[in-house]
Design a protein around this motif. Structure first.
Motif, PDB file in Angstrom:
ATOM      1  N   LEU A 223       0.847  -1.199   0.000  1.00  0.00           N
ATOM      2  CA  LEU A 223       0.000   0.000   0.000  1.00  0.00           C
ATOM      3  C   LEU A 223       0.876   1.241   0.000  1.00  0.00           C
ATOM      4  CD1 LEU A 223      -2.843   1.300   0.269  1.00  0.00           C
ATOM      5  CD2 LEU A 223      -2.545   1.153   2.758  1.00  0.00           C
ATOM      6  N   TYR A 224       0.605   2.162  -0.929  1.00  0.00           N
ATOM      7  CA  TYR A 224       1.410   3.380  -1.018  1.00  0.00           C
ATOM      8  C   TYR A 224       0.902   4.427  -0.040  1.00  0.00           C
ATOM      9  CZ  TYR A 224       4.775   6.413  -3.347  1.00  0.00           C
ATOM     10  OH  TYR A 224       5.861   7.198  -3.622  1.00  0.00           O
ATOM     11  N   ARG A 225       1.822   5.129   0.594  1.00  0.00           N
ATOM     12  CA  ARG A 225       1.451   6.110   1.623  1.00  0.00           C
ATOM     13  C   ARG A 225       0.801   7.361   1.034  1.00  0.00           C
ATOM     14  NH1 ARG A 225       5.751   6.126   6.581  1.00  0.00           N
ATOM     15  NH2 ARG A 225       5.860   3.856   6.836  1.00  0.00           N
ATOM     16  N   ASP A 226       1.220   7.732  -0.158  1.00  0.00           N
ATOM     17  CA  ASP A 226       0.723   8.954  -0.774  1.00  0.00           C
ATOM     18  C   ASP A 226      -0.396   8.644  -1.760  1.00  0.00           C
ATOM     19  OD1 ASP A 226       2.564  10.519   0.603  1.00  0.00           O
ATOM     20  OD2 ASP A 226       4.115  10.176  -0.909  1.00  0.00           O
ATOM     21  N   GLY A 227      -1.189   9.633  -2.032  1.00  0.00           N
ATOM     22  CA  GLY A 227      -2.302   9.547  -2.970  1.00  0.00           C
ATOM     23  C   GLY A 227      -2.943  10.918  -2.942  1.00  0.00           C
ATOM     24  N   ILE A 376       9.410  -0.173   1.468  1.00  0.00           N
ATOM     25  CA  ILE A 376      10.307   0.204   0.376  1.00  0.00           C
ATOM     26  C   ILE A 376       9.832   1.547  -0.142  1.00  0.00           C
ATOM     27  CG2 ILE A 376      11.134  -0.381  -1.933  1.00  0.00           C
ATOM     28  CD1 ILE A 376      10.818  -3.316  -1.235  1.00  0.00           C
ATOM     29  N   GLY A 377      10.600   2.607   0.152  1.00  0.00           N
ATOM     30  CA  GLY A 377      10.189   3.951  -0.241  1.00  0.00           C
ATOM     31  C   GLY A 377       8.868   4.303   0.411  1.00  0.00           C
ATOM     32  N   GLY A 378       7.870   4.660  -0.400  1.00  0.00           N
ATOM     33  CA  GLY A 378       6.556   4.996   0.132  1.00  0.00           C
ATOM     34  C   GLY A 378       5.621   3.803   0.231  1.00  0.00           C
ATOM     35  N   PHE A 379       6.085   2.608  -0.133  1.00  0.00           N
ATOM     36  CA  PHE A 379       5.249   1.407  -0.066  1.00  0.00           C
ATOM     37  C   PHE A 379       5.452   0.671   1.251  1.00  0.00           C
ATOM     38  CE2 PHE A 379       5.043   1.551  -4.788  1.00  0.00           C
ATOM     39  CZ  PHE A 379       3.671   1.361  -4.934  1.00  0.00           C
ATOM     40  N   ASP A 380       4.337   0.249   1.855  1.00  0.00           N
ATOM     41  CA  ASP A 380       4.358  -0.603   3.039  1.00  0.00           C
ATOM     42  C   ASP A 380       3.736  -1.940   2.679  1.00  0.00           C
ATOM     43  OD1 ASP A 380       5.293   1.288   5.242  1.00  0.00           O
ATOM     44  OD2 ASP A 380       3.594   2.406   4.428  1.00  0.00           O
TER      45      ASP A 380
END
Length: 435
Positions: A223-227, A376-380
């Motif tokens: 799941l990406y943190r940004d959107g 990994i980066g913005g992905f959890d």
């Protein structure tokens, strides 16, 4: 098409924003365990890529160290393909072990509206049989929907039973923002319109959230943190139901509005949206809302887990569209197989650039990952054949302990990280500097 292993070296691109991206690649964070590596993969210093999309994606691919573009019929290692290519060529294309493409063969099981609803309804019935009504009720996150014309009589019955309710008709074939399916529209879905959307400044909005699936069997999802939240340009009212500027939040629609401001746009980043809700309703209510959204992502993926062809060469970056109502209940509107990667502003460009950079880090064509990363980066990593805990070490997802899912949607992502230092920082040894 046949692909072959090759090794060489390539340089990097320039530009002000790209220097920030390259610096960012050295300052992110991942710990813990998650990705299943399988057998050891050979590190690669040259990745031959191909794509037909001329937008932010092309910028990211061309600036990635060691990646070189292949055109026409050249052999490739990585192909960000469109869904029409997939439909026509996937079954006839030979791919080596290391090769990756950007869609699962039958992605439409989740991204076509009629199939998505059919799979969710089936999954709900399965949960009710196997786990009871309470568990099945966790699938009640999509508005009542009927497929036309095959469920026309059921729709008429529902329509007569509840007069005065607003319904919206949608073509069932559109499953992308940037890529248009060249298929005649023969089927539609009739979906109950959510008449009490949560409003900000009197305007309707929906949320675009990014979920990256690396495997369906076992299910492994990030799941990406940004959107962002996408706003309509006109204040909400049910009295003008045919006004697109009131009811549709798509940027492609809103930017044609007479009073649309290109510099201001009509988006909020998710971090700003989360902060706004916390100031209005308190952190506990916001935590519940975002936990409910986590449930949507997982249940929707589980609903198609047994029908999606889980080919090891495939990954998929989904764009989820979520609507929030006045009771802070999230509703799943649709899932896009090809979420728009065309930027509508500088802020949007930076978000999508970082999203795609991080997607490529997770896909890991260079074979740099250890298999233990939870971020990994913005992905959890939120699901790895089971829920992933934020805490280190073994955890009990039964609910008896203090299990907290490893999701951070709408939270800051600019923290330092072990993964960036150990993996991205080692790029020099793998064939090129990231600075």
């Amino acid at each position: 098409m046949e692909t072959r292993h090759t090794h060489a070296l390539a340089g990097t691109g320039g530009g002000l924003f790209w220097s920030r991206v390259m610096s960012r690649q050295k300052n992110q964070s991942n710990k813990g365990h998650g990705v299943s590596k399988g057998k050891e993969r050979e590190p690669r210093t040259l990745i031959r890529f191909k794509t037909a999309l001329m937008n932010t994606l092309m910028d990211v691919l061309r600036h990635r160290p060691g990646w070189v573009e292949v055109k026409d019929e050249g052999e490739w290692d990585f192909y960000w393909c469109d869904v029409s290519w997939l439909r026509e060529n996937f079954d006839h294309t030979y791919m080596d072990e290391h090769v990756r493409i950007s869609h699962f063969r039958n992605h439409y099981e989740l991204t076509r509206k009629n199939y998505m609803v059919k799979n969710l309804k089936r999954f709900r019935k399965q949960l009710e049989r196997e786990a009871g009504k309470v568990e099945a009720a966790k699938c009640d996150f999509f508005p009542k929907t009927f497929e036309m014309p095959c469920e026309y009589h059921l729709f008429v019955e529902e329509f007569r039973k509840n007069p005065g309710i607003t319904w919206i008709m949608k073509p069932d074939t559109k499953n992308s923002d940037d890529q248009k399916e060249e298929m005649p529209v023969e089927n539609y879905v009739a979906q109950r319109y959510v008449e009490n959307p949560y409003l900000i400044g009197g305007r309707k909005f929906d949320l675009r959230v990014y979920v990256l699936v690396m495997s369906y069997i076992p299910l492994r999802a990030w799941l990406y943190r940004d959107g962002f939240a996408r706003f309509s340009n006109t204040r909400f009212t049910l009295s003008s139901i045919d006004d697109h500027y009131v009811h549709l939040t798509n940027v492609a629609v809103q930017k044609t509005s007479p009073d649309y401001h290109p510099k201001k746009g009509c988006k909020w980043m998710l971090q700003r949206f989360r902060q706004y809700l916390a100031s209005k309703h308190g952190p506990e209510a916001v935590e519940t809302l975002f936990s409910d959204m986590d449930n949507i992502f997982i249940k929707s993926l589980q609903s198609v887990q047994k029908v999606i062809i889980s080919d090891k060469h495939c990954f998929e970056l989904y764009g989820y569209d979520i609507l929030i109502d006045q009771d802070l209940k999230p509703w799943l509107l649709e899932v896009n197989a090809s979420p728009s990667l065309t930027a509508s502003s500088q802020e949007d460009y930076e978000l999508k650039t970082c999203l795609l950079e991080d997607t490529l880090h997770v896909v890991d064509m260079e074979a740099r990952l250890t298999g233990k990363e939870k971020r990994i980066g913005g992905f959890d990593l939120m699901w790895n054949d089971g829920p992933v805990s934020r805490e280190e070490g073994p955890s009990d997802p039964s609910g008896m302990g203090n299990f907290v899912t490893n999701t951070h949607l709408g939270m800051p992502s600019q923290t330092e990280s072990e993964w960036d230092r150990n993996i991205i920082g080692s790029a020099g040894r793998l064939g090129g500097s990231l600075a």
